[in-house]
Design a protein around this motif. Structure first.
Motif, PDB file in Angstrom:
ATOM      1  N   LYS A 152       0.892 -12.009   7.016  1.00  0.00           N
ATOM      2  CA  LYS A 152       1.314 -11.262   5.835  1.00  0.00           C
ATOM      3  C   LYS A 152       2.730 -11.686   5.441  1.00  0.00           C
ATOM      4  N   ASP A 197       3.393  -9.039  -0.502  1.00  0.00           N
ATOM      5  CA  ASP A 197       3.543  -7.615  -0.824  1.00  0.00           C
ATOM      6  C   ASP A 197       5.004  -7.397  -1.184  1.00  0.00           C
ATOM      7  N   LYS A 250       1.117  -4.956  -4.226  1.00  0.00           N
ATOM      8  CA  LYS A 250       0.468  -5.570  -3.057  1.00  0.00           C
ATOM      9  C   LYS A 250      -0.299  -6.804  -3.479  1.00  0.00           C
ATOM     10  N   ASP A 251      -0.315  -7.788  -2.577  1.00  0.00           N
ATOM     11  CA  ASP A 251      -1.089  -9.015  -2.794  1.00  0.00           C
ATOM     12  C   ASP A 251      -0.808  -9.636  -4.155  1.00  0.00           C
ATOM     13  N   PHE A 284       5.679   0.614  -1.219  1.00  0.00           N
ATOM     14  CA  PHE A 284       5.462  -0.706  -1.828  1.00  0.00           C
ATOM     15  C   PHE A 284       5.499  -0.555  -3.341  1.00  0.00           C
TER      16      PHE A 284
END
Ligand code: LLP
Length: 417
Positions: A298, A336, A350-351, A347
């Motif tokens: 990640k 992220d 994300k992605d 957050f």
């Protein structure tokens, strides 16, 4: 959104590079465009003219007094849900004759403040509440204008946390109990029934739930009128959605024209309470990259803005587009984008696929003008951020960044601690 535009590879707000504002006010901050705000105002205002209407901007969406002042000067009123919002609206110059007050738990003190301010009407959400308003009005020798907020049990097809018109929601009076509520309120000596209200949810991207709700409300309206009750105001709330990613919400004029057809027999005024539609895409949130963190499977971009500043991603899993303020070349990475708060829900995105951003780069988080700053907090003892309003080639702080002193200046250590 075209007042936030890239010229060459650099993001501008109207005529000013966002980078330039960041260098003056620091990061993170909210940045609003007056031109966009005006455009949204005009589109909604013009569209609403097909009906005999009053527009009461929903203060909760963005309650900065500079934004409120602009909208009130243009002639709009306010939809409020607390004494604090009423205070703000008054400070920002609202005509209190154009204030409507919703919410399931108005306190005695708030009701008294609103009565003394002579607001247009209370949107009452239960029988218990109408009894309380009657009592407070009697105590101070005033008559309270009210409408009942009716829950039509219609699915707005939006996020469950912002659905309000289903019978399982706490809002409004069950449609089956509506006529009885009106009859009971008629007997109260300090209550003047003037309206009927309904708000089924927020960020609606389809027109059919509105049509369904207004159809149901219209039938009820006819029954109430048949009882000899004069309904001068039909408040249809807010709720029209905006584009965050690729949603295609109906244009306000499509919505208004559709409602107009349903309400063909009604000759009173219609009230609208738009919030997000006006403020949402008028603002961005600007944050700075602190680190890149490669955790193996990640990758994280750690920024200086967090869920305390912009809660929507953490709370609703909401999508906000995030783009570097200076467009980058380089390898595309899936990352992220996270804040510094000690919560895994912290957050902003994300992605997201980004061209390798580096320490110190500025990121713009789009569509953050509504329910952005107004939902921010001091969690993790983080001073709330600055807000800036741009008008062409000039900008002003419309809220200064809080200081550490601001964090504690209302706290008291008692003798016995
Ligand atoms: N009127 C009433 C009675 C409301 O409860 C609301 C929003 C509005 C008007 C304005 O609705 P809008 O036009 O903005 O959809 N924090 C959430 C949104 C909560 C909306 C609450 N009520 C979010 O960030 O999506």
């Amino acid at each position: 959104m075209n007042d936030f535009i890239f010229k060459e590879n650099e993001l501008y707000c109207e005529d000013i590079p966002v980078r330039e504002i960041a260098s003056k006010v620091g990061t993170p901050f909210y940045l609003y465009s007056l031109a966009t705000l005006k455009r949204h105002f005009n589109v909604f205002n013009e569209s609403s003219k097909v009906l005999n209407s009053i527009v009461c901007y929903s203060v909760k969406a963005n309650s900065n007094i500079a934004i409120l002042n602009f909208l009130f000067k243009m002639g709009w009123g306010a939809d409020i849900v607390s004494g604090g919002e009423l205070f703000r609206a008054i400070k920002a110059g609202v005509d209190t004759k154009k204030v409507v007050y919703s919410g399931v738990g108005k306190t005695e003190a708030e009701i008294e403040f609103a009565l003394k301010s002579d607001i247009l009407m209370f949107n009452v959400e239960s029988l218990a509440e109408v009894f309380l308003i009657d009592k407070v009005a009697g105590k101070i020798g005033k008559k309270a204008r009210i409408s009942f907020r009716i829950n039509p049990n219609v699915d707005p097809k939006t996020h469950p946390y912002i659905s309000t018109g289903l019978k399982k929601n706490k809002f409004g009076i069950n449609i089956k109990q509506a006529l009885v509520a009106y009859e009971k309120a008629e007997e109260l000596s300090n209550i003047d029934i003037v309206g009927l209200d309904c708000h089924i949810g927020s960020q609606l991207t389809e027109i059919s739930p509105f049509n369904d709700a207004v159809g149901i409300i219209n039938k009820l309206l006819l029954k109430i009128i048949a009882k000899g009750i004069n309904i001068k105001y039909l408040d249809l709330g807010g709720g029209l959605g905006i584009t965050y990613e690729n949603e295609m919400p109906p244009h306000p004029s499509t919505y208004m024209n559709s409602i107009k057809k349903i309400l063909a027999g009604y000759d009173g005024q219609v009230i609208f309470e738009p919030g997000r539609l006006i403020a949402g895409n008028s603002g961005i949130f600007v944050t700075k990259v602190i680190h890149n963190k490669d955790a193996g499977s990640k990758k994280f971009v750690i920024v200086d803005g967090g869920m305390n500043d912009l809660l929507r991603p953490a709370l609703y899993d909401a999508y906000h587009e995030i783009i570097p303020v200076i467009k980058k070349s380089g390898a595309k990475l899936k990352v992220d984008i996270v804040g510094p708060i000690c919560e895994s829900a912290d957050f902003l995105g994300k992605d997201r696929v980004m061209n390798g951003v580096e320490e110190g780069d500025l990121l713009a988080v789009f569509s953050a003008g509504a329910y952005g700053f107004s939902m921010s907090s001091n969690y993790n003892s983080r001073p709330r951020v600055a807000e800036v309003l741009v008008d062409k080639d000039r900008f002003s702080l419309i809220r200064r960044r809080e200081t550490y002193e601001d964090l504690i200046d209302k706290e008291i250590i008692p003798d016995y601690a």
